[in-house]
Design a protein around this motif. Structure first.
Motif, PDB file in Angstrom:
ATOM      1  N   GLN A 285       0.819  -1.214   0.000  1.00 17.59           N
ATOM      2  CA  GLN A 285       0.000   0.000   0.000  1.00 17.59           C
ATOM      3  C   GLN A 285       0.854   1.266   0.000  1.00 17.59           C
ATOM      4  O   GLN A 285       0.391   2.332   0.387  1.00 17.59           O
ATOM      5  CB  GLN A 285      -0.943  -0.001   1.204  1.00 17.59           C
ATOM      6  CG  GLN A 285      -1.960  -1.123   1.176  1.00 17.59           C
ATOM      7  CD  GLN A 285      -2.968  -1.013   2.303  1.00 17.59           C
ATOM      8  OE1 GLN A 285      -3.827  -0.119   2.310  1.00 17.59           O
ATOM      9  NE2 GLN A 285      -2.881  -1.913   3.262  1.00 17.59           N
ATOM     10  N   SER A 286       2.087   1.171  -0.469  1.00 14.45           N
ATOM     11  CA  SER A 286       2.953   2.341  -0.572  1.00 14.45           C
ATOM     12  C   SER A 286       2.613   3.075  -1.866  1.00 14.45           C
ATOM     13  O   SER A 286       2.983   2.656  -2.955  1.00 14.45           O
ATOM     14  CB  SER A 286       4.418   1.909  -0.579  1.00 14.45           C
ATOM     15  OG  SER A 286       5.263   3.029  -0.700  1.00 14.45           O
ATOM     16  N   ILE A 287       1.892   4.203  -1.746  1.00 18.45           N
ATOM     17  CA  ILE A 287       1.365   4.879  -2.936  1.00 18.45           C
ATOM     18  C   ILE A 287       1.701   6.371  -2.979  1.00 18.45           C
ATOM     19  O   ILE A 287       1.123   7.110  -3.777  1.00 18.45           O
ATOM     20  CB  ILE A 287      -0.172   4.715  -3.021  1.00 18.45           C
ATOM     21  CG1 ILE A 287      -0.847   5.295  -1.773  1.00 18.45           C
ATOM     22  CG2 ILE A 287      -0.552   3.248  -3.207  1.00 18.45           C
ATOM     23  CD1 ILE A 287      -2.368   5.337  -1.842  1.00 18.45           C
ATOM     24  N   TYR A 288       2.641   6.803  -2.136  1.00 12.41           N
ATOM     25  CA  TYR A 288       2.917   8.234  -2.067  1.00 12.41           C
ATOM     26  C   TYR A 288       4.330   8.600  -2.489  1.00 12.41           C
ATOM     27  O   TYR A 288       4.934   9.520  -1.946  1.00 12.41           O
ATOM     28  CB  TYR A 288       2.640   8.766  -0.658  1.00 12.41           C
ATOM     29  CG  TYR A 288       1.189   8.687  -0.259  1.00 12.41           C
ATOM     30  CD1 TYR A 288       0.217   9.353  -0.989  1.00 12.41           C
ATOM     31  CD2 TYR A 288       0.785   7.931   0.833  1.00 12.41           C
ATOM     32  CE1 TYR A 288      -1.115   9.288  -0.647  1.00 12.41           C
ATOM     33  CE2 TYR A 288      -0.550   7.855   1.198  1.00 12.41           C
ATOM     34  CZ  TYR A 288      -1.500   8.535   0.458  1.00 12.41           C
ATOM     35  OH  TYR A 288      -2.820   8.457   0.806  1.00 12.41           O
ATOM     36  N   ALA A 289       4.872   7.899  -3.478  1.00 12.83           N
ATOM     37  CA  ALA A 289       6.223   8.234  -3.951  1.00 12.83           C
ATOM     38  C   ALA A 289       6.281   9.668  -4.453  1.00 12.83           C
ATOM     39  O   ALA A 289       7.298  10.350  -4.310  1.00 12.83           O
ATOM     40  CB  ALA A 289       6.642   7.269  -5.055  1.00 12.83           C
ATOM     41  N   LEU A 595      -8.124   7.999  -5.506  1.00 12.01           N
ATOM     42  CA  LEU A 595      -7.650   6.786  -4.844  1.00 12.01           C
ATOM     43  C   LEU A 595      -6.615   7.099  -3.773  1.00 12.01           C
ATOM     44  O   LEU A 595      -6.529   6.415  -2.758  1.00 12.01           O
ATOM     45  CB  LEU A 595      -7.069   5.830  -5.889  1.00 12.01           C
ATOM     46  CG  LEU A 595      -8.134   5.104  -6.717  1.00 12.01           C
ATOM     47  CD1 LEU A 595      -7.565   4.664  -8.055  1.00 12.01           C
ATOM     48  CD2 LEU A 595      -8.672   3.910  -5.955  1.00 12.01           C
ATOM     49  N   HIS A 596      -5.811   8.131  -3.979  1.00 16.75           N
ATOM     50  CA  HIS A 596      -4.822   8.494  -2.973  1.00 16.75           C
ATOM     51  C   HIS A 596      -5.491   8.963  -1.685  1.00 16.75           C
ATOM     52  O   HIS A 596      -5.027   8.665  -0.582  1.00 16.75           O
ATOM     53  CB  HIS A 596      -3.884   9.582  -3.508  1.00 16.75           C
ATOM     54  CG  HIS A 596      -2.869   9.084  -4.477  1.00 16.75           C
ATOM     55  ND1 HIS A 596      -3.028   9.196  -5.844  1.00 16.75           N
ATOM     56  CD2 HIS A 596      -1.690   8.431  -4.294  1.00 16.75           C
ATOM     57  CE1 HIS A 596      -1.975   8.657  -6.449  1.00 16.75           C
ATOM     58  NE2 HIS A 596      -1.156   8.195  -5.535  1.00 16.75           N
ATOM     59  N   THR A 597      -6.593   9.686  -1.821  1.00 12.28           N
ATOM     60  CA  THR A 597      -7.319  10.155  -0.639  1.00 12.28           C
ATOM     61  C   THR A 597      -8.012   9.004   0.077  1.00 12.28           C
ATOM     62  O   THR A 597      -8.196   9.033   1.294  1.00 12.28           O
ATOM     63  CB  THR A 597      -8.362  11.224  -1.041  1.00 12.28           C
ATOM     64  OG1 THR A 597      -7.709  12.276  -1.729  1.00 12.28           O
ATOM     65  CG2 THR A 597      -9.075  11.787   0.173  1.00 12.28           C
ATOM     66  N   ALA A 598      -8.382   7.966  -0.675  1.00  8.04           N
ATOM     67  CA  ALA A 598      -9.160   6.852  -0.121  1.00  8.04           C
ATOM     68  C   ALA A 598      -8.355   5.959   0.805  1.00  8.04           C
ATOM     69  O   ALA A 598      -8.917   5.138   1.526  1.00  8.04           O
ATOM     70  CB  ALA A 598      -9.736   6.012  -1.268  1.00  8.04           C
ATOM     71  N   LYS A 599      -7.038   6.110   0.798  1.00  5.81           N
ATOM     72  CA  LYS A 599      -6.175   5.249   1.620  1.00  5.81           C
ATOM     73  C   LYS A 599      -6.636   5.254   3.071  1.00  5.81           C
ATOM     74  O   LYS A 599      -6.864   6.300   3.663  1.00  5.81           O
ATOM     75  CB  LYS A 599      -4.739   5.764   1.513  1.00  5.81           C
ATOM     76  CG  LYS A 599      -3.742   5.045   2.366  1.00  5.81           C
ATOM     77  CD  LYS A 599      -3.171   3.881   1.604  1.00  5.81           C
ATOM     78  CE  LYS A 599      -2.006   3.259   2.303  1.00  5.81           C
ATOM     79  NZ  LYS A 599      -1.469   3.888   3.455  1.00  5.81           N
TER      80      LYS A 599
END
Length: 891
Positions: A285-289, A595-599
């Protein structure tokens, strides 16, 4: 305080092991929905009750205020009111507390301002004007992104300046940039000047909160020792989202690199040597590169902390097994990850529902109609539904469809409350009161509301400040020395007196921020100006200012020692996700978000939209394997937000830069096992007429031919309707598909709701006056259930419907040929526009690319005319190229 058995009695074996572990370093690999917050809070309670720790010895770090509030609430239930005295906060909030207490050791006074994005951009614009920078070519946003990268990697401004512009001194006037066209010089100079002006204004940006804290701990041994002695147990949530600066911060607070040797756990239990560290996260779930998050922090945890223990949590308590099987299948395509397979005891659940629309408008209309059906027929609350997308731009068509359908929704990530102009103006006053050295906010309010102090007055004050190396407000205080015209001087004195009076009032009422807000709104004239206005929008602006005062009052009630500076901190550190209602709170609205906000969130029903190559995965990832891996993790996050029902939708045509672009189905759809998806409509009309996407297309042999019924209950080109709204006008043909058909029985899908709106330049989808849901239409595949009223023949919306005898989805299976063998070419595969065919290649072949040079083929994906080759270009990295358009030559 709960007993030991109460803390672990209802946990599964892996969760219980994680809660009880005694040791200096623990990584809890928590899969989506595996109960990580429960484990983290129980571990804190266990440390307090079983290890004999004090609440003040624990630091628990989360990534959002919302998560911190939830953790604090759970801890209160476990250990009582003492939880309120613990440090449970975000990285940034914890750093603010440290800097407020000890920041003066590094030149930061306790009343410092925290600049938000708008403040930072305004500061860069001021610097750009002084240095004569072309801010259209080098936008403030792009400059700030580079500065943020420097800070996330702990690259100081002095280091950059010495490397690229050693002759520049911060604060220097008349410096000529770009003498050699070196963009790195520009970034280095602006970075140095930006930090200089932040220091002059006694201000920090978000990144500085972390960076300056690291600076403090590294540069002031006494301060570092204080916090290392204080925090003996550090727990970090969402560790996969930490950047390098946050990674170093954790190590500094823990004293890992301070040269102390860890003591035997039976003796120390976290009381001697480095603090005990527990990190919780999921590398999948690493999605903030793009924000600087470094996945290596979690991947290398065992190397960074010798003798570290890793415990994997794989039992999911959120989703059905069907949803988890889809997530597992997608993420399995990422290489180099720790093996993990989510499972649940909740049962198989309903199949995933798929829908292929002709365009974005039709995709949105179908989603709106399906939500309306779920609400009426299945009793699904609107607040139980979330629509997720890759980019904010996709929300427009979705919002339009929901508005037309009369469905309530809330958009997360739009203009935030604290970024609205009138709210920002009021907060700028409050910031300037707390910190008069804050030039950015002081200059913002000089003529707000208008008081005759324009650019000329501002330049006079600025000139004085520059000449005397003073702040902007110092210039205002010395109004009599400015040589300003009488009228300007009079207005400047009035502004000086206003700010002085407001500051005195704030000091006298510091514990009542709501009263200070009321005083500012009244005495500044902000409220009066809006109340006098005839503009109807200004009425809502008045309401926003009223809301600001209410927020301040709420802050007072919830905070033990309220202050104006504390209130400003809470407004500065709000994130998009903090706008969302708390769990269990019914907002009565459908939620739209990226989708980034949905984390970290979950919903009973999730619509995952825009699943097309170039949309999701994003076009930037098409030629970069590391970015594609991150996109796949984002898909994994999206899928695992769903609890009971998951929908996946795509559009065959989507508008890009004003043009209608044909879109290929996302490879993520192909990675989900076929049997998990119930396609209500497998192909868009255009795709069916061509024979479908993918391996060679689909012909009469597979589908048995097609006729008007194949368009599934919507008459494309019936009375008053043309299917050419997108495919005709956008492509310049103006043609109407099926113009001879006019069967009213095929005109809708729903019950009696009329959508007479236009989806295209001149035609209506469904036609004027036609109803989505006249007699007997069916939603489609594999089901003969009719959602319209009974009556005439039951046509279906989608292939594979009752009576059609068609099955199978459009797939583009990945081919992994053995070394030295060529992949089989599909019958329908065509030669690319550059004369190359997938059959011409095998793994190991050498090619040249116009941009990247010499490369080696490392993978092949046979998708007919959409075939993709993966090439390793050495120093330029591994790129995925669409064969039909790639500027390459085979050697």
């Amino acid at each position: 305080m709960r007993a030991a058995d109460d803390l672990i009695g209802d946990l599964n074996p892996q969760q219980a092991e994680a809660v009880q572990y005694r040791g200096q370093a623990l990584l809890i690999g928590a899969g989506a929905g595996s109960g990580k917050t429960r484990v983290l809070t129980r571990r804190i309670a266990w440390i307090l009750t079983q290890f004999g720790a004090w609440p003040s010895q624990i630091l628990a770090i989360t990534f959002t205020n919302k998560a911190a509030a939830e953790m604090r609430e759970r801890l209160t239930g476990l250990i009582g009111p003492v939880a309120q005295r613990m440090w449970v906060s975000t990285f940034h909030s914890a750093c603010v507390r440290i800097l407020r207490r000890d920041g003066e050791q590094i030149g930061l006074k306790s009343g410092f301002s925290i600049y938000d994005t708008a403040d930072c951009e305004r500061l860069v614009k001021l610097i750009g004007a002084d240095l004569n920078i072309d801010l259209k070519r080098y936008t403030p946003r792009s400059i700030l992104a580079r500065i943020s990268d420097y800070k996330n990697n702990l690259q100081g401004w002095r280091e950059q300046l010495n490397t690229y512009a050693a002759d520049y001194k911060p604060g220097q006037k008349g410096y000529q940039l770009g003498r050699f066209g070196n963009v790195e010089e520009l970034y280095a100079v602006v970075y140095a000047e930006y930090q200089h002006r932040l220091a002059m204004a006694n201000a920090v940006d978000f990144d500085d909160l972390i960076v300056r804290t690291v600076e403090l701990l590294r540069g002031c041994p006494m301060v570092a020792e204080y916090y290392r002695h204080k925090f003996r147990y550090i727990l970090v949530d969402e560790y996969q989202d930490t950047n390098h600066a946050q990674y170093v911060l954790v190590r500094e607070l823990a004293g890992v690199d301070a040269g102390e040797r860890p003591q035997p756990d039976a003796v120390a239990a976290g009381r001697q040597g480095p603090a005990w560290i527990t990190v919780v996260g999921d590398s999948d779930q690493s999605i903030y590169a793009f924000r600087g998050a470094d996945i290596r922090n979690i991947q290398d945890f065992e190397q960074d902390f010798p003798n570290a223990k890793t415990i994997m949590l794989e039992q999911n308590y959120r989703s059905t097994q069907t949803i988890l099987d889809a997530a597992n299948a997608v993420i399995a395509h990422n290489e180099g990850r720790k093996p993990k397979k989510l499972w649940t005891a909740l049962g198989k659940g309903e199949p995933i529902v798929g829908y292929a629309a002709d365009n974005a408008q039709q995709e949105a209309a179908w989603i709106a109609s399906e939500i309306a059906r779920l609400h009426v027929e299945a009793g699904v609350a609107y607040s139980d539904v979330a629509i997720m997308y890759r980019a904010n731009a996709q929300s427009r068509s979705l919002e339009e469809a929901l508005i037309k359908a009369g469905l309530p929704y809330q958009l997360i990530g739009g203009t935030r409350f604290y970024e609205r102009r009138e709210v920002k103006d009021a907060i700028a006053y409050l910031q300037a009161i707390v910190n008069p050295a804050d030039d950015v906010n002081m200059r913002r309010i000089l003529n707000v509301p208008k008081r005759g102090l324009g650019a000329r007055a501002e330049s006079l004050v600025t000139m004085y400040a520059d000449t005397h190396a003073a702040t902007f407000f110092d210039g205002v205080l010395h109004v009599d020395e400015l040589g300003a015209p009488t009228r300007t001087a009079t207005q400047l004195r009035a502004f000086r007196d206003l700010m002085t009076a407001l500051r005195e009032f704030a000091v006298a009422h510091d514990g009542k921020p709501s009263e200070i807000v009321a005083e500012v709104l009244s005495k500044s004239g902000l409220l009066e100006e809006l109340q006098r206005s005839d503009d109807p929008q200004d009425a809502s602006r008045v309401e926003n200012l009223s809301q600001l005062q209410s927020v301040a009052a709420e802050y007072e009630q919830k905070t033990p020692d309220p202050s104006l500076a504390g209130f400003l901190e809470t407004t500065a550190l709000v994130a998009d996700s903090d706008q969302l209602p708390m769990q269990g709170e019914d907002s009565g609205s459908i939620t739209l978000m990226t989708l980034h906000t949905a984390k970290g969130l979950e919903y009973p029903v999730v619509f995952l939209t825009g699943l097309e190559q170039g949309t999701f995965p994003h076009s930037r990832s098409m030629e970069d394997t590391s970015e594609l891996a991150e996109e796949r993790r984002l898909a994994y996050v999206g899928i695992t937000r769903a609890q009971r029902r998951l929908y996946v939708t795509r559009a065959a045509v989507r508008a890009q830069w004003g043009q209608a672009a044909e879109m290929m189905p996302s490879q993520f759809l192909d990675e989900i096992p076929d049997e998990l998806i119930d396609w209500k409509r497998r192909e868009a009309g255009m795709e069916r007429m061509r024979g479908g996407w993918g391996n060679g297309g689909f012909g009469d042999d597979e589908f048995g031919g097609w006729d008007d019924d194949d368009f599934g209950g919507v008459s494309y080109g019936g009375a008053g309707s043309t299917f050419g709204s997108t495919y005709g006008s956008a492509r310049g043909t103006g043609s109407s598909y099926g113009s001879g058909s006019s069967s009213a029985a095929r005109s809708g899908y729903g019950s009696g709701r009329s959508y007479g709106s236009s989806y295209g330049s001149r035609s209506t989808y469904g036609g004027s006056g036609r109803s989505y849901g006249s007699s007997g239409s069916s939603y489609g595949s594999r089901s003969s259930k009719s959602y319209g009223s009974s009556g005439s023949r039951s046509s279906s919306y989608g292939s594979g419907s009752s009576g059609s005898g068609r099955s199978g989805k459009v797939t583009t299976r990945r081919i992994a040929p053995s070394s030295g063998s060529k992949p089989k070419q599909n019958p329908g595969a065509s030669t690319a526009g550059n004369g190359l065919s997938i059959a011409d290649f095998q793994i190991g072949d050498k090619i040249t690319h116009d941009k990247f040079g010499l490369g080696t083929v490392v993978d092949l994906q046979d998708k007919g005319p959409k075939s993709v080759i993966t090439v390793d270009f050495g120093s330029d990295g591994v790129k995925r190229l669409m064969l039909a358009v790639a500027p390459i030559e085979k050697l």
